[in-house]
Design a protein around this motif. Structure first.
Motif, PDB file in Angstrom:
ATOM      1  N   ALA A  39       0.840  -1.206   0.000  1.00  0.00           N
ATOM      2  CA  ALA A  39       0.000   0.000   0.000  1.00  0.00           C
ATOM      3  C   ALA A  39       0.875   1.256   0.000  1.00  0.00           C
ATOM      4  N   GLU A  40       1.905   1.266   0.830  1.00  0.00           N
ATOM      5  CA  GLU A  40       2.840   2.392   0.854  1.00  0.00           C
ATOM      6  C   GLU A  40       3.537   2.532  -0.498  1.00  0.00           C
ATOM      7  N   ALA A  41       3.908   1.415  -1.085  1.00  0.00           N
ATOM      8  CA  ALA A  41       4.590   1.433  -2.387  1.00  0.00           C
ATOM      9  C   ALA A  41       3.690   1.979  -3.495  1.00  0.00           C
ATOM     10  N   VAL A  42       2.424   1.605  -3.482  1.00  0.00           N
ATOM     11  CA  VAL A  42       1.482   2.120  -4.481  1.00  0.00           C
ATOM     12  C   VAL A  42       1.324   3.629  -4.326  1.00  0.00           C
ATOM     13  N   THR A  43       1.313   4.107  -3.088  1.00  0.00           N
ATOM     14  CA  THR A  43       1.246   5.552  -2.846  1.00  0.00           C
ATOM     15  C   THR A  43       2.480   6.242  -3.419  1.00  0.00           C
ATOM     16  N   LEU A  44       3.661   5.682  -3.174  1.00  0.00           N
ATOM     17  CA  LEU A  44       4.890   6.260  -3.732  1.00  0.00           C
ATOM     18  C   LEU A  44       4.867   6.199  -5.257  1.00  0.00           C
ATOM     19  N   LEU A  45       4.359   5.114  -5.798  1.00  0.00           N
ATOM     20  CA  LEU A  45       4.276   4.956  -7.251  1.00  0.00           C
ATOM     21  C   LEU A  45       3.364   6.009  -7.867  1.00  0.00           C
ATOM     22  N   SER A  46       2.321   6.376  -7.143  1.00  0.00           N
ATOM     23  CA  SER A  46       1.359   7.352  -7.671  1.00  0.00           C
ATOM     24  C   SER A  46       1.943   8.762  -7.788  1.00  0.00           C
ATOM     25  N   THR A  47       3.112   9.000  -7.201  1.00  0.00           N
ATOM     26  CA  THR A  47       3.727  10.322  -7.311  1.00  0.00           C
ATOM     27  C   THR A  47       4.249  10.584  -8.725  1.00  0.00           C
ATOM     28  N   LEU A  67       0.646  -4.289  -6.308  1.00  0.00           N
ATOM     29  CA  LEU A  67       1.742  -3.425  -6.738  1.00  0.00           C
ATOM     30  C   LEU A  67       2.284  -3.874  -8.091  1.00  0.00           C
ATOM     31  N   VAL A  68       2.469  -5.172  -8.258  1.00  0.00           N
ATOM     32  CA  VAL A  68       2.958  -5.697  -9.540  1.00  0.00           C
ATOM     33  C   VAL A  68       2.009  -5.300 -10.664  1.00  0.00           C
ATOM     34  N   GLU A  69       0.724  -5.436 -10.435  1.00  0.00           N
ATOM     35  CA  GLU A  69      -0.254  -5.038 -11.459  1.00  0.00           C
ATOM     36  C   GLU A  69      -0.130  -3.559 -11.785  1.00  0.00           C
ATOM     37  N   ALA A  70       0.064  -2.714 -10.774  1.00  0.00           N
ATOM     38  CA  ALA A  70       0.226  -1.277 -11.011  1.00  0.00           C
ATOM     39  C   ALA A  70       1.493  -0.994 -11.804  1.00  0.00           C
ATOM     40  N   LEU A  71       2.588  -1.663 -11.478  1.00  0.00           N
ATOM     41  CA  LEU A  71       3.843  -1.468 -12.206  1.00  0.00           C
ATOM     42  C   LEU A  71       3.695  -1.890 -13.672  1.00  0.00           C
TER      43      LEU A  71
END
Length: 134
Positions: A39-47, A67-71
């Motif tokens: 969840a924290e990683a997805v937030t960082l990714l959204s930046t 997270l993998v799906e988002a990447l």
């Protein structure tokens, strides 16, 4: 060299996260995180400042499938760094994921990530038939 590329480090084991962050920095990259959970990683990714990532499978808040799906959706190159097998749905849906089994020297892992970036490889994905939009 990573040439100031922003690398998201997602690892719940503090010593491994620190080792990876130092290796990214030594290679000339900019560390985003480390994040201990997806969840924290997805937030960082959204930046929008993540150019590549190193991702553990099991994190403090569950597995990293979301997270993998988002990447993959964002076409961010990444390496899965894990001591366990991929969750079956993840391994089946994304058969071309780059996986490095732990233990692995952090510098070797970063060098492998540099290779992915240099070849401009974006998580090679083989979508399942249910994802076919035709």
């Amino acid at each position: 060299m990573l040439n100031h590329i922003s690398v998201l480090v997602v690892e719940d084991e503090a010593f491994i996260a620190l080792d990876l962050a130092l290796a990214v920095g030594d290679a000339g990259g900019k560390v985003i995180g480390p994040a201990a959970g997806w969840a924290e990683a997805v937030t960082l990714l959204s930046t929008g400042i993540v150019d590549a990532a190193i991702v553990d499978v099991n994190l403090v808040d569950g597995d990293s499938s979301a997270l993998v799906e988002a990447l993959v959706d964002l076409r961010v190159p990444f390496i899965i760094h894990t001591a366990v097998d991929l969750p079956p749905p993840l391994g089946t849906r994304f058969s071309g994921l780059v996986v490095q089994i732990k233990p692995c020297p952090a510098a070797d892992l970063v060098a492998r990530l540099e290779g992915l970036i240099a070849r401009d490889e974006r998580a090679v994905v083989c979508a399942s038939a249910s994802d076919d939009s035709t």
